[in-house]
Design an enzyme around this catalytic site. Sequence first.
Site, short mmCIF file in Angstrom:
data_model
loop_
_atom_site.label_atom_id
_atom_site.label_comp_id
_atom_site.label_asym_id
_atom_site.label_seq_id
_atom_site.Cartn_x
_atom_site.Cartn_y
_atom_site.Cartn_z
N ASP A 80 0.85 -1.19 0.00
CA ASP A 80 0.00 0.00 0.00
C ASP A 80 0.88 1.24 0.00
O ASP A 80 1.90 1.27 0.71
CB ASP A 80 -0.93 0.03 1.23
CG ASP A 80 -2.08 1.02 1.01
OD1 ASP A 80 -3.01 0.65 0.29
OD2 ASP A 80 -2.00 2.13 1.55
C1 LIG Z 1 3.05 8.30 -5.70
C2 LIG Z 1 2.73 7.31 -6.78
C3 LIG Z 1 1.76 6.34 -6.59
N1 LIG Z 1 1.49 5.46 -7.61
C4 LIG Z 1 0.45 4.40 -7.45
C5 LIG Z 1 0.97 3.11 -6.85
C6 LIG Z 1 -0.30 2.43 -6.41
O1 LIG Z 1 -0.79 1.66 -7.49
C7 LIG Z 1 -1.25 3.60 -6.13
C8 LIG Z 1 -1.56 3.70 -4.65
O2 LIG Z 1 -2.70 2.94 -4.38
P1 LIG Z 1 -2.63 1.60 -3.52
O3 LIG Z 1 -3.91 1.48 -2.77
O4 LIG Z 1 -1.35 1.50 -2.78
O5 LIG Z 1 -2.56 0.43 -4.61
P2 LIG Z 1 -3.64 0.07 -5.73
O6 LIG Z 1 -5.02 0.34 -5.24
O7 LIG Z 1 -3.20 0.71 -7.00
O8 LIG Z 1 -3.42 -1.48 -5.91
P3 LIG Z 1 -3.65 -2.63 -4.79
O9 LIG Z 1 -4.27 -1.97 -3.58
O10 LIG Z 1 -4.56 -3.62 -5.48
O11 LIG Z 1 -2.28 -3.19 -4.52
O12 LIG Z 1 -0.56 4.79 -6.52
C9 LIG Z 1 2.14 5.51 -8.83
O13 LIG Z 1 1.86 4.71 -9.73
N2 LIG Z 1 3.11 6.45 -9.01
C10 LIG Z 1 3.44 7.36 -8.05
O14 LIG Z 1 4.32 8.21 -8.28
#
Ligand SMILES: Cc1cn([C@H]2C[C@H](O)[C@@H](COP(=O)(O)OP(=O)(O)OP(=O)(O)O)O2)c(=O)[nH]c1=O
Length: 228
Positions: A80
């Site tokens: 997360d």
């Molecule tokens: C800060 C940042 C976040 N992110 C993304 C990563 C995560 O996918 C998302 C944060 O949400 P999360 O809830 O961590 O993850 P998710 O919902 O995408 O997937 P899951 O819970 O099924 O594992 O933000 C980027 O892709 N690039 C960035 O620079």
Amino acid sequence: MDIILASGSPRRRELLARAQLDFRVLSVDIDETPQDDELPKDYIERMVATKAMAAIEQLNGTLEIDENGTNELIIILTSDTIGVLPDGKTVLVKPTDREHAYSMWQQMSDNIHEVWTAVQATKIQRLPKGTEHNASKRTQAFQIIDQQQITERTAVTFIPLTTEMMSNYWDSGEPADKAGGYGIQGLGAAWVSRINGSYTNVVGFPLAQTLALIKDMTEGSEDIVDPL
Ligand SMILES: Cc1cn([C@H]2C[C@H](O)[C@@H](COP(=O)(O)OP(=O)(O)OP(=O)(O)O)O2)c(=O)[nH]c1=O
């Protein structure tokens, strides 16, 4: 030993694939709403633990209990990612809408925030046929034999943002599914003047630290996972 990435994030899938590990993906859907006054560390630790339990529930529901009673080992990876403002308390999650994105970005503009990613590795063992136990009215075909969490933090410095920059970025569609409403791996890179810490951690999966966790969890087993 099987590795399951319990995530719907394409970025996590792509990052883990870079380590040339064999793994399969399971999508889990949980309520990611922060509790009132929940501290950032407590929130992400609760998220990765809840995602792991949701994945085990799915495995219990979808996999037949092994006919020949092998006690197969599986490592489930959950993760997360959030942003945290300099106050150490304000959590930056995926924007619910344009206004929410703007309100986060106004606080991140010309400022340093941190990106925190928690990763949990949960080692489970399939129970031999006939030894499964019934808990909460479901046949539990697996038992948890180990679980470890890591949390990695990266400081990210944003340039000063104008309303026009925010409007154009929101219209790109990139912000919608990302913590803090930006993707450092995408158009969002234009807003980042500096980072201090792991880059892959910002994208959503501190790869070196996660591989070290997997290796640590498989020490001593006949099929130690020794990536790149
Ligand atoms: C800060 C940042 C976040 N992110 C993304 C990563 C995560 O996918 C998302 C944060 O949400 P999360 O809830 O961590 O993850 P998710 O919902 O995408 O997937 P899951 O819970 O099924 O594992 O933000 C980027 O892709 N690039 C960035 O620079």
